[in-house]
Each structure stands twice: as C-alpha cells, then as structure tokens.
Design an enzyme around this catalytic site. Structure first.
Site, PDB file in Angstrom:
ATOM      1  N   GLU A 173       0.827  -1.227   0.000  1.00 38.10           N
ATOM      2  CA  GLU A 173       0.000   0.000   0.000  1.00 38.10           C
ATOM      3  C   GLU A 173       0.856   1.269   0.000  1.00 38.10           C
ATOM      4  OE1 GLU A 173      -2.976  -0.251   3.120  1.00 38.10           O
ATOM      5  OE2 GLU A 173      -4.078  -1.794   2.010  1.00 38.10           O
ATOM      6  N   GLU A 292      -5.452  -8.414  -0.491  1.00 41.41           N
ATOM      7  CA  GLU A 292      -6.183  -8.163   0.767  1.00 41.41           C
ATOM      8  C   GLU A 292      -7.652  -7.966   0.436  1.00 41.41           C
ATOM      9  OE1 GLU A 292      -4.705  -5.311   3.611  1.00 41.41           O
ATOM     10  OE2 GLU A 292      -2.623  -5.698   3.011  1.00 41.41           O
TER      11      GLU A 292
END
Ligand code: AHR
Length: 503
Positions: A173, A292
């Site tokens: 991320e 995710e």
C-alpha cells in the site's frame, strides 16, 4: 417461489482457476502470530510452539499461499531482525500498529509453520523505509543455495536448503499516507522497478507483485496504477488490489451489493494494465493479485480504545472483527466475483487468517473456532477448483443506495478436473426463496451430489467459543435433476454450494 435460471456449457469457460485465489494473509499485527498461530505453553502447542488446533483449521481451509509478514507492518520492518538466535533478536517499536514486536517468530519459524500448514509463503519486502538493496538481500537469504554472504547466513541459522519462496510483494500500500515511507506513483514505480530487476537477477524464477492503489476509493486510484506501471511493467508479474467492506448503517441489501464495486474495481485495474501494455507495445499480459480482501469495520471503535490505552503493548487484540451471517454472504459473493474474473485474478488473499479480521479465532490458553466467513471460503477453496465456467444467469435485479440492477441471485459455476460441476450461489433476497433452474445438458447425465446451505434467520448472528456452530453449514433442500435440467431451491438470504456428479 420466484425463479432464476443458469445455463452452463463445458465449452463456455472463463479460464483455469489459479488455486492461489484461495490464499490468505498473516501479518505481525494483533494476535495473528502471537496468540494465533503461535502460543507456546498452550495445551495444543507443538514442539515449536505452533497451535495444532489452528493448524488443523488452516489445513482444512486448503490455503495454498499465505502473505507475510505485512501489511502496514512490513513498511518499517528489517528482515534481519527476524533471523538468527531468538534471544539475540531485537525488540522493535512497530509504528504501523503502535505495538512492540519481539521477533520471537521470524522468517525461519514462519517457513516451518507454512510447511506444517501445507501452504507456501508469499513474502512482502519493505519498500517503505528500505529499498532495492534490502529487497535483493532477502531474496539471496531465502532462495540462493549457498556460497554468498546472505545464503551462508541462512545456512548458519539452520536452514541448509533454500526456502524457495516463489511469490514476492514489492512493498505494501505504498500510496497510503498512513504507510511508513509512502511514495508518489512515480517514486514507487522507479523503486519497484529497480528492486524487481535486482531480485530477479538473484533468482529469475520468482514472481513479483507491484502495489496497486490501497483501494479504489483513493483519490489517486487509476493514475497511480498507470504511472507506476509505466515504470515497472516489464519487470513485474502482478498488480495488487486491496478492498474491505463494512455495513455501519445496517443496510443489508446495500451491503450485499458491494461486489458490484468489487467487479468494477477489478475491471478498471485490468483496463489500466492493458492500456499500459498497449502503450508499451508489450506482448506480456499482467495479472492481478487481490492480496487483501474481506469485511472490516466491526472492530474499529474498540481498536481506538485499545491503542489509546495500551500503546506499545505486545500482541494486543487488534482488528478482532466478530463476523456475522451477512458478512459470510458477502464473503461468498466476493469469492464468486473472483471466480468470474479467474482469467485475470490469479492470486487473492483473504485478509487475514487468524484473529485479525480472520475466519479463525482463538482465545489465549483456550479454544479455536470458525467465524461465519470461514464457511464460504472453505467451500470455494474445496470445490471451486479446475475451470471457471461462464455461467449465463437470468435473475431479477434490485436497486439500492449505491447501485442499480443488482442481481438478486449472485451465482457462478466451476468444472473440476474429474468432470464434476459446482454451482455457487448467494440469494440476496431478504424474504423470498428462489428456485434456480440449472441447464446442465452439455455435461451429459448428471446427478445432484450435494447441496450445502449456509443460512440463519438473523443476519447479525455470530459464532463464539461457547456457540461455535451457531452459523454453520447444513444439508440444503436440494432439488431434482431431469433430462440435464436441475431445479434447486435457494432459501432467502443464503449461501449455496450445489454439487453435480456423473449419474
Ligand atoms: O489487513 C490489515 C491492514 O489493512 C494491512 O496491514 C494493510 O495493508 C491494510 O490497510
């Protein structure tokens, strides 16, 4: 009873299902590792301190790959802290979750656990506070046979054979301001490219996942993918996607429609990958790693309290969402969405695996039980292998706050290599049972082998240590098969697995 229909044909396929879409994730966060997979002194602990009850649950899920060690954690992590004699490993402040990491479980221990759990490690390198040099070194440590500084260090630390880690994440991320060492798309694309080159020079057999946006709601979504891919397209193999959903307003029909967003997200990232492919005149097609995904919102308020109260604590009970029945329905629909995009989604990781937004829960010193979302994941992992079929589904639709034309029956099908066919279906209707007509004539003489049903009258019903089977699968009502046509009842608000075999 209302009706929906599905037509299946063995020649009408989406593609082979990569088993890694049934991956998961263990981060050094909360009680995922300490108190989750590892609890020395627990009656179920093995000689290394791994809980055997948890291992059994993980094995039952059939998880082919587990992403590790983060997550946000990895962006400040020094892999060297996690190898060598345990008593010499440093205690570190983890700035991602404001806790203390003891490093009692590190790379070698996790590799051992993965072996016991019949799974492979998907290892994330730190591209937040670190860069290409450390990314190269950890590949050398893990995968080089010997005769070099880091491979010899691994051997000295007790692993003669390389760990053989195949799949690597280039950071986590990196677009998120909450991330240690977050970057602009261009900065990240350059660092990802240089890391990728060096990692593959050490071990050309590895595959690499570059960070896409941390969610489609990010203001930079799209631009991020396009810019960073322009820098690293040639040296990477997958782009990551992350998505969590919540239902804070208690709007069940709107919540169950979230997979419309999921599908749009996947299609958008595919379009951007292909745009970069075109711009680069490349012959290579990128695939997606949805590394995710889950429901995540139940624990938010509690986590704020814990973080205020126990800053820098160890193995705090963070992100311990207690999942309810409607969460299981959405998880089922998310898995159906991955199957429908099986031609491009090759890896997906249910985030996470134990205690932290997880299908498996434990109590320290106590039991281990399955949350509601455990069940659709187990069913899809067990029966959703082989080839994804392009099912033609005709169903009524509904409108909700964010979407129009949401299919009431969300369904798809798979063809296993032994010739059996499995239909996965969520009935999103709050009150009405449906009859699903399934046209199977193209498969010859088939019989209904099993109908597995997950249903509860209360969408907020949960499983606990005391009532672990409150939401659990049962035999469904099934139906009839006649002349290659099946009719199966899908009760209102239900997850259904309908298995057909040779008659
Ligand atoms: O899975 C929990 C967290 O969610 C991960 O650490 C991070 O990557 C994401 O924001």
């Amino acid at each position: 009873m209302k009706k929906a229909s599905m037509i299946l044909d063995k020649d009408y396929t989406i593609g082979r299902i990569d088993p890694r879409i049934y991956g998961s994730f263990i981060e050094h966060l909360g009680r995922a590792v300490y108190g989750g997979i590892y609890e020395p002194g627990h009656p179920q602990a093995d000689e290394q301190g791994f809980r055997k009850d948890v291992l059994k649950r993980v094995k039952d899920l059939g998880v082919p790959v587990v992403r590790y060690p983060g997550g946000n954690f990895v962006s400040g992590f020094n892999w060297e802290d996690s190898v060598g004699p345990v008593e010499q490993r440093p205690r570190r402040l983890d700035l991602a979750w404001a806790t203390t990491e003891t490093n009692a479980v590190g790379l070698h221990e996790f590799a051992d656990w993965a072996k016991k759990a019949d799974t492979e490690v998907m290892y994330a390198v730190n591209l937040g506070t670190r860069g290409p040099e450390n990314a190269r070194d950890i590949v050398e440590y893990a995968n080089h046979p010997g005769g070099s500084r880091f491979s010899d260090m691994r051997i000295k630390n007790g692993k003669k054979d390389p760990l053989g880690i195949k799949l690597w994440c280039l950071g986590n991320e990196m677009d998120g301001p909450w991330q240690m060492g977050s970057k602009t798309a261009y900065e990240y694309g350059r660092i990802a490219n240089e890391s990728a080159k060096m990692m593959k020079w050490v071990d050309p057999s590895i595959e690499l996942v570059a960070c896409g946006s941390s969610g489609s709601g990010m203001p930079t979504f799209g631009e991020w993918e396009y810019t960073m891919l322009n820098e690293c397209y040639d040296n990477i193999d997958y782009v990551s996607l992350h998505r969590y959903y919540g239902n804070p307003t208690g709007d069940t029909p709107g919540f169950l429609a979230r997979t419309m967003d999921l599908d749009d997200f996947i299609k958008s990232v595919v379009a951007i990958c292909d745009a970069v492919k075109g711009r680069k005149h490349s012959k290579k097609t990128l695939h997606l790693s949805f590394d995710e995904w889950n429901v995540w919102y139940h624990s938010n308020a509690q986590d704020e309290e814990i973080k205020k109260r126990e800053k820098w604590g160890q193995a705090l009970p963070l992100l311990e969402d207690i999942y309810n029945f409607e969460d299981a329905l959405l998880a089922g629909s998310m898995l159906i969405t991955f199957l429908r995009n099986a031609d491009r989604v090759k890896v997906a990781c249910l985030a996470q695996l134990v205690n932290v937004i997880a299908p498996i829960m434990t109590r320290n010193g106590g039991g281990c039980w399955a949350q509601t979302i455990y069940w659709p994941f187990l069913h899809a992992s067990k029966y959703g292998r082989g080839t994804a079929l392009r099912a033609l589904v005709d169903t009524p639709v509904y409108d909700c706050s964010d979407y129009e034309g949401v299919p009431v029956i969300d369904a798809t099908a798979t063809l296993a290599d032994d010739g059996s066919v499995t239909v996965f279906a969520v009935n999103r209707d709050m009150a009405v049972d449906f009859c699903l007509d399934i046209d199977l004539r193209a498969f010859g003489d088939m019989k209904l082998a099993e109908h597995i049903l997950l249903h509860h009258d209360d969408v907020k019903a949960v499983n606990t240590e005391e009532a672990p089977e409150n939401v659990a699968p049962v035999a469904g009502p099934g139906g009839a098969v006649d002349g290659g046509k099946a009719q199966v009842k899908l009760p209102a608000l239900s997850w259904n697995v309908i298995r057909f075999g040779r008659a």
